[in-house]
Enzyme design. Structure first.
Site, PDB file in Angstrom:
ATOM      1  N   CYS A   1       0.806  -1.225   0.000  1.00 36.14           N
ATOM      2  CA  CYS A   1       0.000   0.000   0.000  1.00 36.14           C
ATOM      3  C   CYS A   1       0.837   1.272   0.000  1.00 36.14           C
ATOM      4  CB  CYS A   1      -0.891   0.014   1.243  1.00 36.14           C
ATOM      5  SG  CYS A   1       0.100   0.117   2.731  1.00 36.14           S
TER       6      CYS A   1
ATOM      7  N   CYS B   1      -0.796  -4.672   7.544  1.00 33.84           N
ATOM      8  CA  CYS B   1      -0.399  -3.547   8.404  1.00 33.84           C
ATOM      9  C   CYS B   1       0.345  -4.088   9.627  1.00 33.84           C
ATOM     10  CB  CYS B   1      -1.620  -2.745   8.861  1.00 33.84           C
ATOM     11  SG  CYS B   1      -2.797  -2.380   7.549  1.00 33.84           S
TER      12      CYS B   1
END
Ligand code: FES
Length: 208
Positions: free
Chosen positions: A36, A107
């Protein structure tokens, strides 16, 4: 897609622990997620006698789970020895937040990876570890950091990696991802981005 965050993720996102920086830290590291583009920076103060992490701070340049996972891993790492802190893994960090949506599992990988890099930097600088020789093991470890977004598991555990080789600077990766899979191209791109940062790798050949 509707994103469901646990209360704990929201709580850490709203009130992150250990957010900020340390002036003259004993070690630090910044890592980015090829998935990302988000980044995390981790700062450590380490007691040189006991090798205990006495202070840890993080800065996030990313999403809500980036902040929440930065917060939880710094909380988990504080007071631990380097050896103990190295063992914190991304699943454990996600569990400590009562789970993350599959698409946000990377994440947690990013947060843990950054903590481990900061520890590694300290160890290298203090001759506590030797620079690892490049081999296909490193490639495999990188593939373990790539999360298939729909299910939140990595490529290796999903048995999507059929073969990994490293010869004369060429990384050879054979993946099992069906042609109709919507994430096929993204995954191949992510594999490339993970491996491109190794100067030892001159070329990357991916077959699917
Ligand atoms: Fe990439 Fe959260 S770190 S979306």
């Amino acid at each position: 897609m509707k994103m469901e965050y646990s209360d704990k993720v929201m709580e850490h996102f709203m009130n992150p622990r250990n957010r900020g920086s340390i002036e003259n830290p004993d070690a630090c590291a910044t890592e980015g997620s090829p998935a990302c583009g988000d980044q995390v920076k981790v700062f450590l103060n380490i007691n040189p006698e006991t090798l205990i992490i006495e202070d840890v701070k993080f800065q996030s340049y990313g999403c809500a789970s980036n902040i929440a996972t930065g917060s939880i891993i710094t909380e988990m790492a504080k007071g631990k020895t380097l050896e103990e802190a190295k063992k914190i893994d991304w699943k454990e960090a996600a569990q400590a937040l009562d789970g993350l949506p599959p698409i946000k599992m990377h994440c947690s990988v990013l947060a843990v990876d950054t903590l481990r890099s900061a520890i590694k930097n300290y160890e290298l600088e203090h001759n506590l570890a030797e620079k690892e020789e490049f081999s296909k093991k490193v490639i495999l470890e990188e593939l373990e950091k790539i999360i298939y977004p729909q299910v939140g598991k990595n490529l290796v555990e999903l048995k999507m990696v059929k073969y990994v080789g490293f010869e004369d600077g060429v990384a050879i990766i054979d993946l099992y991802i069906p042609e109709f899979d919507a994430y096929r191209d993204n995954i191949a791109e992510e594999v490339k981005e993970h491996l491109e940062r190794y100067p030892e790798i001159k070329d990357i050949k991916i077959t699917m």
